[in-house]
Design a protein around this motif. Structure first.
Motif, PDB file in Angstrom:
ATOM      1  N   TYR A  33     109.153  92.599  53.109  1.00  0.00           N
ATOM      2  CA  TYR A  33     110.055  91.827  52.234  1.00  0.00           C
ATOM      3  C   TYR A  33     109.146  91.705  51.055  1.00  0.00           C
ATOM      4  N   TYR A  35     109.140  89.387  47.248  1.00  0.00           N
ATOM      5  CA  TYR A  35     109.477  88.238  46.629  1.00  0.00           C
ATOM      6  C   TYR A  35     108.994  88.244  45.037  1.00  0.00           C
ATOM      7  N   GLN A  37     107.533  85.342  42.100  1.00  0.00           N
ATOM      8  CA  GLN A  37     107.055  83.974  41.955  1.00  0.00           C
ATOM      9  C   GLN A  37     106.799  83.686  40.433  1.00  0.00           C
ATOM     10  N   GLY A  40     105.034  77.681  38.501  1.00  0.00           N
ATOM     11  CA  GLY A  40     105.668  76.555  38.846  1.00  0.00           C
ATOM     12  C   GLY A  40     106.613  76.427  39.791  1.00  0.00           C
ATOM     13  N   GLN A  41     106.880  77.742  40.070  1.00  0.00           N
ATOM     14  CA  GLN A  41     108.209  77.948  40.885  1.00  0.00           C
ATOM     15  C   GLN A  41     107.724  78.333  42.299  1.00  0.00           C
ATOM     16  N   GLY A  42     108.360  78.277  43.547  1.00  0.00           N
ATOM     17  CA  GLY A  42     108.162  78.817  44.713  1.00  0.00           C
ATOM     18  C   GLY A  42     108.601  80.317  44.745  1.00  0.00           C
ATOM     19  N   PRO A  43     108.199  81.291  45.526  1.00  0.00           N
ATOM     20  CA  PRO A  43     108.774  82.633  45.645  1.00  0.00           C
ATOM     21  C   PRO A  43     110.017  82.616  45.797  1.00  0.00           C
ATOM     22  N   PHE A  45     113.170  85.280  47.035  1.00  0.00           N
ATOM     23  CA  PHE A  45     113.513  86.622  47.899  1.00  0.00           C
ATOM     24  C   PHE A  45     114.080  87.663  46.767  1.00  0.00           C
ATOM     25  N   TYR A  48     114.612  93.442  51.456  1.00  0.00           N
ATOM     26  CA  TYR A  48     114.095  93.341  52.562  1.00  0.00           C
ATOM     27  C   TYR A  48     114.286  94.750  53.274  1.00  0.00           C
ATOM     28  N   LEU A  91     105.163  89.423  45.028  1.00  0.00           N
ATOM     29  CA  LEU A  91     104.644  89.250  46.370  1.00  0.00           C
ATOM     30  C   LEU A  91     105.188  90.137  47.440  1.00  0.00           C
ATOM     31  N   GLN A 104     106.238  85.991  58.623  1.00  0.00           N
ATOM     32  CA  GLN A 104     106.054  86.816  57.627  1.00  0.00           C
ATOM     33  C   GLN A 104     104.577  86.673  56.793  1.00  0.00           C
ATOM     34  N   PHE A 106     102.019  87.163  54.180  1.00  0.00           N
ATOM     35  CA  PHE A 106     101.992  87.654  52.559  1.00  0.00           C
ATOM     36  C   PHE A 106     100.787  88.206  52.107  1.00  0.00           C
ATOM     37  N   GLY A 107     100.871  89.402  51.125  1.00  0.00           N
ATOM     38  CA  GLY A 107      99.705  90.088  50.609  1.00  0.00           C
ATOM     39  C   GLY A 107      99.480  88.848  49.144  1.00  0.00           C
ATOM     40  N   PRO A 108      98.342  89.358  48.518  1.00  0.00           N
ATOM     41  CA  PRO A 108      97.755  88.609  47.384  1.00  0.00           C
ATOM     42  C   PRO A 108      98.557  88.484  46.430  1.00  0.00           C
TER      43      PRO A 108
ATOM     44  N   TYR B  36     104.659  76.425  55.192  1.00  0.00           N
ATOM     45  CA  TYR B  36     103.601  77.429  54.539  1.00  0.00           C
ATOM     46  C   TYR B  36     103.006  76.798  53.544  1.00  0.00           C
ATOM     47  N   SER B  41      96.520  81.506  43.540  1.00  0.00           N
ATOM     48  CA  SER B  41      96.181  82.900  43.173  1.00  0.00           C
ATOM     49  C   SER B  41      96.151  83.708  44.534  1.00  0.00           C
ATOM     50  N   GLN B  42      96.919  83.294  45.616  1.00  0.00           N
ATOM     51  CA  GLN B  42      97.026  83.722  46.966  1.00  0.00           C
ATOM     52  C   GLN B  42      98.637  83.912  47.330  1.00  0.00           C
ATOM     53  N   GLY B  43      98.786  84.619  48.136  1.00  0.00           N
ATOM     54  CA  GLY B  43     100.018  84.649  48.899  1.00  0.00           C
ATOM     55  C   GLY B  43     100.249  83.475  49.664  1.00  0.00           C
ATOM     56  N   PRO B  44     101.475  83.004  50.040  1.00  0.00           N
ATOM     57  CA  PRO B  44     101.934  82.140  50.839  1.00  0.00           C
ATOM     58  C   PRO B  44     101.197  82.358  52.356  1.00  0.00           C
ATOM     59  N   TYR B  87     104.741  74.118  51.435  1.00  0.00           N
ATOM     60  CA  TYR B  87     106.260  74.489  51.189  1.00  0.00           C
ATOM     61  C   TYR B  87     106.989  74.050  52.559  1.00  0.00           C
ATOM     62  N   LEU B 101     112.829  83.985  53.283  1.00  0.00           N
ATOM     63  CA  LEU B 101     112.404  82.664  53.377  1.00  0.00           C
ATOM     64  C   LEU B 101     112.907  82.136  52.037  1.00  0.00           C
ATOM     65  N   PHE B 103     112.321  79.362  49.268  1.00  0.00           N
ATOM     66  CA  PHE B 103     111.337  78.464  48.908  1.00  0.00           C
ATOM     67  C   PHE B 103     111.665  77.222  47.945  1.00  0.00           C
ATOM     68  N   GLY B 104     111.154  75.953  47.921  1.00  0.00           N
ATOM     69  CA  GLY B 104     111.621  74.985  46.988  1.00  0.00           C
ATOM     70  C   GLY B 104     110.141  75.150  46.137  1.00  0.00           C
ATOM     71  N   THR B 105     110.053  74.091  45.400  1.00  0.00           N
ATOM     72  CA  THR B 105     108.984  73.729  44.575  1.00  0.00           C
ATOM     73  C   THR B 105     107.626  73.305  45.211  1.00  0.00           C
TER      74      THR B 105
END
Lengths: 115, 113
Positions: A33, A35, A37, A40-43, A45, A48, A91, A104, A106-108, B36, B41-44, B87, B101, B103-105
């Protein structure tokens, strides 16, 4: 198991240039997947893959974006003619399957800055 | 997938339990609650998930109300390393279910020394 890796970790580019990011999933994970980001926001999508097949794309993935997973292993995400609005963290995540128990990982991320 | 509502931020003293609430009043019968977290600075990172029963693993506990309209993630003994954005996500499985997935804030949990 080294986890999901992404390269590069940071990329600074000028507006109008093309950039390509790479994601190496956890070995034997057949689902991958992407994503995006922003601050201030979530990732959000983007797209896929199941093995090499791209099965879903978000409307966020404009025609300047293309993703591939040619041999069902690593994946690349290319952005053509970058714009300042493309600045974000990109991501990658992978999973071993679909459904319960296949989470899932996630990578860095790759942080893109378009100047 | 149903939407979730979380407070934007919370504080917790180190060593105390952190209780993070999530409202998912429109959740449907085939949707699970997932948590999650994302350290700066990292992924979820996946924490835990549940359907209607309370769940516990090595990281946290998840309490889901009987009507399933809300849940609480509990970190029993918060440490400074638990400072992160948490999250709450609802996901469905089955025919036609999406794999993505949404995600919200999230909630920024700040663990104070």
């Amino acid at each position: 198991d080294t986890g999901v890796s992404q390269d590069p970790r940071h990329k600074i580019t000028k507006r109008g240039q093309n950039v390509t990011f790479r994601c190496d999933p956890i070995s034997e994970h057949n689902r991958l997947y992407w994503y995006r980001q922003t601050l201030g926001q979530g990732p959000e999508f983007l797209t896929y893959f199941q093995n090499e097949a791209q099965l879903e794309k978000s409307r966020l993935l404009s025609d300047r974006f293309s993703a591939e997973r040619p041999k069902g292993s690593f994946s690349t995400l290319e952005i053509q003619r970058t714009e300042q609005g493309d600045s974000a963290m990109y991501l990658c995540a992978s999973s071993a399957g679909q459904g319960m128990g296949y989470e899932q990982y996630f990578g860095p991320g790759t942080r893109l800055t378009v100047t | 997938d149903a939407k979730t509502t979380q407070p934007p931020s919370m504080d917790c003293a180190e060593g105390r339990a952190a209780n993070l609430p999530c409202n998912h009043s429109t959740i449907s019968g085939n949707e699970y609650v997932y948590w999650y977290r994302q350290i700066h600075s990292q992924g979820p990172q996946y924490i835990i998930h549940g359907l209607k029963n309370n769940e516990t693993n090595e990281m946290a506990s998840l309490i889901i109300t009987e009507d399933r309209k809300s849940s609480t993630l509990i970190l029993p003994h918060a440490t400074l390393r638990d400072t992160a954005v948490y999250y709450c996500i609802v996901r469905s499985y089955g025919g036609g279910a999406t794999n993505k997935l949404i995600f919200g804030t999230g909630t920024l949990l700040a663990v104070q020394p």
